[in-house]
Design an enzyme around this catalytic site. Structure first.
Site, PDB file in Angstrom:
ATOM      1  N   GLY A  36      -0.188   0.150  -8.319  1.00 61.27           N
ATOM      2  CA  GLY A  36      -1.252   1.103  -8.635  1.00 61.27           C
ATOM      3  C   GLY A  36      -1.163   2.361  -7.790  1.00 61.27           C
ATOM      4  N   HIS A  39       1.471   7.641  -9.674  1.00 58.61           N
ATOM      5  CA  HIS A  39       1.866   9.050  -9.645  1.00 58.61           C
ATOM      6  C   HIS A  39       2.993   9.233 -10.656  1.00 58.61           C
ATOM      7  CE1 HIS A  39       5.207   7.488  -7.349  1.00 58.61           C
ATOM      8  NE2 HIS A  39       4.382   7.047  -6.411  1.00 58.61           N
ATOM      9  N   HIS A  42       5.781   6.542 -10.891  1.00 56.37           N
ATOM     10  CA  HIS A  42       5.441   5.361 -11.691  1.00 56.37           C
ATOM     11  C   HIS A  42       5.465   5.708 -13.189  1.00 56.37           C
ATOM     12  CE1 HIS A  42       2.998   4.520  -7.908  1.00 56.37           C
ATOM     13  NE2 HIS A  42       3.743   3.445  -7.988  1.00 56.37           N
ATOM     14  N   VAL A 181      11.595  10.388  -8.602  1.00 52.82           N
ATOM     15  CA  VAL A 181      10.838  11.586  -8.978  1.00 52.82           C
ATOM     16  C   VAL A 181      10.329  12.221  -7.693  1.00 52.82           C
ATOM     17  CG1 VAL A 181       8.849  12.485 -10.251  1.00 52.82           C
ATOM     18  CG2 VAL A 181      10.204  10.605 -11.204  1.00 52.82           C
ATOM     19  N   SER A 191       2.861   6.605  -3.232  1.00 51.21           N
ATOM     20  CA  SER A 191       1.408   6.413  -3.123  1.00 51.21           C
ATOM     21  C   SER A 191       0.948   6.694  -1.700  1.00 51.21           C
ATOM     22  CB  SER A 191       1.043   4.971  -3.490  1.00 51.21           C
ATOM     23  OG  SER A 191       1.546   4.663  -4.764  1.00 51.21           O
TER      24      SER A 191
HETATM   25  P1  AMP Z   1       4.949   0.633  -6.018  1.00 58.08           P
HETATM   26  O1  AMP Z   1       3.655   0.821  -6.731  1.00 58.08           O
HETATM   27  O2  AMP Z   1       5.117   1.503  -4.816  1.00 58.08           O
HETATM   28  O3  AMP Z   1       5.280  -0.819  -5.760  1.00 58.08           O
HETATM   29  O4  AMP Z   1       6.063   1.144  -7.019  1.00 58.08           O
HETATM   30  C1  AMP Z   1       6.173   0.593  -8.309  1.00 58.08           C
HETATM   31  C2  AMP Z   1       7.480   1.040  -8.916  1.00 58.08           C
HETATM   32  O5  AMP Z   1       7.513   2.473  -8.983  1.00 58.08           O
HETATM   33  C3  AMP Z   1       8.707   0.629  -8.061  1.00 58.08           C
HETATM   34  O6  AMP Z   1       9.742   0.211  -8.915  1.00 58.08           O
HETATM   35  C4  AMP Z   1       9.056   1.904  -7.349  1.00 58.08           C
HETATM   36  O7  AMP Z   1      10.410   1.982  -6.977  1.00 58.08           O
HETATM   37  C5  AMP Z   1       8.711   2.944  -8.409  1.00 58.08           C
HETATM   38  N1  AMP Z   1       8.518   4.250  -7.779  1.00 58.08           N
HETATM   39  C6  AMP Z   1       7.711   4.553  -6.740  1.00 58.08           C
HETATM   40  N2  AMP Z   1       7.834   5.845  -6.382  1.00 58.08           N
HETATM   41  C7  AMP Z   1       8.768   6.373  -7.220  1.00 58.08           C
HETATM   42  C8  AMP Z   1       9.353   7.668  -7.359  1.00 58.08           C
HETATM   43  N3  AMP Z   1       9.024   8.683  -6.570  1.00 58.08           N
HETATM   44  N4  AMP Z   1      10.274   7.841  -8.339  1.00 58.08           N
HETATM   45  C9  AMP Z   1      10.637   6.815  -9.157  1.00 58.08           C
HETATM   46  N5  AMP Z   1      10.115   5.573  -9.081  1.00 58.08           N
HETATM   47  C10 AMP Z   1       9.204   5.353  -8.120  1.00 58.08           C
END
Ligand code: AMP
Length: 287
Positions: A36, A39, A42, A181, A191
């Protein structure tokens, strides 16, 4: 439009019912696991899922088992209304957002022993982290058996851990890794960026500068890992980023350290900017 058809499931039985009916319609199912506070990073995974699947499921769950007692589990940002609005607008079919007890009841005691690729880097600084990641990802794969699951290269080592786990345990899911990204100045979206003070936000750009300089040097012919690593440290230090967990070059598949960049490699950084731990990485052009 699909805004009206988003299904929000909070229990295992609800989510399984929903996935079963998508399967019965022979839909290609895409899964995007998240914690969650969504951004554009995600949302890029969600868009990738929408492009190649007929049914997109997103999970929102701040997974307690991947945080150590000293980390920010209770402070981790939770922005559920905004998250659901963004997912509705993208036409997501299913959001699974369970309470902790739904996935970790009192009697819970089984964990995945993560693959060897989890040992270096994050494994050295966050020893239990990948055990928690592998466990929750396997639980989600079991509850939401998808055709394709989408992860971000932002968490490079996590992607390798999941790839190796899927291969070792013969899990019938395809893993797609999507590019990082970034903000316009290069900072990888996270996040946790919202924790940064204005001064730290400026300093944080040094991470992306350091990994892109590493890629530039390798592209220009530098093959000595130590020299590339030193340049990354210099850039971080000049920006006032001094609490460095690692800024290094590793084998792109095993994540073991390498002396010579003579095979697919990756530059990876984990640092504290103020009290906030940030990570970044870039693949290094193979010779
Ligand atoms: P998280 O909510 O931080 O566990 O991230 C969920 C998914 O989003 C994971 O697979 C992360 O690698 C991906 N993610 C987080 N930040 C980015 C970003 N800046 N660019 C691409 N994918 C991302």
């Amino acid at each position: 439009m699909s805004e009206e058809t988003i299904h929000i499931a909070r229990t295992r039985s609800e989510v399984q019912r929903c996935i079963r009916s998508a399967r019965a319609e022979s839909k290609r199912i895409g899964l995007v696991p998240t914690m969650g506070a969504l951004h554009e990073g995600h949302l890029s995974l969600v868009r990738a899922a929408k492009r190649c699947c007929d049914f997109t499921a997103v999970t929102i769950f701040v997974n307690p088992t991947q945080f150590s007692p000293t980390e920010d589990f209770s402070k981790y940002p939770r922005t559920i209304d905004e998250d659901l609005k963004a997912l509705r607008e993208l036409g997501v079919d299913l959001v699974f957002m369970p309470e902790r007890e739904e996935l970790y009841p009192d009697r819970f005691s089984t964990y995945v022993l993560p693959p060897a690729v989890s040992d270096p880097l994050e494994g050295q600084f966050r020893p239990e982290h990948f055990r928690g990641v592998a466990t929750i990802v396997l639980k989600l794969f079991n509850l939401l058996p998808a055709d394709v699951a989408f992860f971000g290269q932002k968490d490079y080592q996590q992607c390798q851990v999941i790839r190796h786990m899927v291969e070792d345990l013969n899990i019938p899911v395809e893993i797609q890794v999507c590019p990082i990204v970034r903000e316009p100045d290069g900072l990888a979206m996270s996040s946790r960026n919202r924790y940064l003070s204005p001064e730290d936000r400026v300093r944080a750009v040094a991470l992306s500068e350091a990994v892109s300089e590493a890629a530039r040097l390798v592209q220009a012919g530098m093959t000595d890992s130590a020299a590339v690593t030193k340049c990354m440290h210099d850039i971080l230090h000049r920006a006032g980023v001094t609490k460095i967990d690692y800024a290094t070059v590793a084998d792109a598949c095993t994540l073991k350290p390498i002396d010579q960049i003579d095979r697919p490699a990756v530059a990876l950084i984990a640092v504290y900017v103020g009290a906030t731990r940030l990570i970044d990485n870039t693949l290094l052009p193979a010779k």
